[in-house]
Write a protein that holds these residues in place. Structure first.
Motif, PDB file in Angstrom:
ATOM      1  N   ASP A  54       0.826  -1.210   0.000  1.00 25.14           N
ATOM      2  CA  ASP A  54       0.000   0.000   0.000  1.00 25.14           C
ATOM      3  C   ASP A  54       0.859   1.257   0.000  1.00 25.14           C
ATOM      4  O   ASP A  54       0.474   2.279  -0.558  1.00 25.14           O
ATOM      5  CB  ASP A  54      -0.922   0.040   1.215  1.00 25.14           C
ATOM      6  N   TRP A  55       2.001   1.184   0.669  1.00 27.03           N
ATOM      7  CA  TRP A  55       2.964   2.286   0.701  1.00 27.03           C
ATOM      8  C   TRP A  55       4.269   1.777   0.108  1.00 27.03           C
ATOM      9  O   TRP A  55       4.762   0.709   0.470  1.00 27.03           O
ATOM     10  CB  TRP A  55       3.225   2.768   2.114  1.00 27.03           C
ATOM     11  N   VAL A  56       4.844   2.546  -0.789  1.00 27.87           N
ATOM     12  CA  VAL A  56       6.086   2.160  -1.458  1.00 27.87           C
ATOM     13  C   VAL A  56       7.217   3.046  -0.948  1.00 27.87           C
ATOM     14  O   VAL A  56       7.131   4.278  -1.066  1.00 27.87           O
ATOM     15  CB  VAL A  56       5.944   2.323  -2.994  1.00 27.87           C
ATOM     16  N   PRO A  57       8.264   2.465  -0.362  1.00 22.39           N
ATOM     17  CA  PRO A  57       9.381   3.290   0.107  1.00 22.39           C
ATOM     18  C   PRO A  57      10.034   4.032  -1.063  1.00 22.39           C
ATOM     19  O   PRO A  57      10.301   3.442  -2.114  1.00 22.39           O
ATOM     20  CB  PRO A  57      10.361   2.281   0.710  1.00 22.39           C
ATOM     21  N   VAL A  58      10.267   5.318  -0.874  1.00 25.88           N
ATOM     22  CA  VAL A  58      10.907   6.146  -1.903  1.00 25.88           C
ATOM     23  C   VAL A  58      12.310   6.512  -1.438  1.00 25.88           C
ATOM     24  O   VAL A  58      13.279   6.339  -2.168  1.00 25.88           O
ATOM     25  CB  VAL A  58      10.079   7.428  -2.171  1.00 25.88           C
ATOM     26  N   PHE A  59      12.384   7.045  -0.238  1.00 32.08           N
ATOM     27  CA  PHE A  59      13.635   7.359   0.440  1.00 32.08           C
ATOM     28  C   PHE A  59      13.453   6.904   1.882  1.00 32.08           C
ATOM     29  O   PHE A  59      12.341   6.572   2.288  1.00 32.08           O
ATOM     30  CB  PHE A  59      13.927   8.873   0.436  1.00 32.08           C
TER      31      PHE A  59
END
Length: 72
Positions: A54-59
């Motif tokens: 549901d949430w994608v790590p970006v940094f």
């Protein structure tokens, strides 16, 4: 019947997801760990959102909500 698909999705989301969507909506779909913590998301809940996709790590400490395009 609502013709706007995004509005239909928003209506069926649980309240936690709605709050995050509103917070991230004006930030290209991004939310930071401190913002999520302010919204009462525990580290465990944040981890579950990432694990589920549901949430994608970006940094480090920054997540993009699934479904939002990469804009940078």
């Amino acid at each position: 019947m609502c013709d706007n698909v995004y509005l239909r999705i928003f209506i069926i989301m649980n309240i936690d997801s709605r709050v995050v969507m509103v917070a991230a909506g004006g930030q290209h779909g991004l939310i930071t760990r401190p913002q999520a913590t302010e919204l009462d998301f525990s580290p465990r809940t944040i981890g579950r959102r990432v694990a589920s996709g549901d949430w994608v790590p970006v940094f480090r400490g920054v997540f993009r909500l699934a479904g939002f395009p990469t804009t940078f």
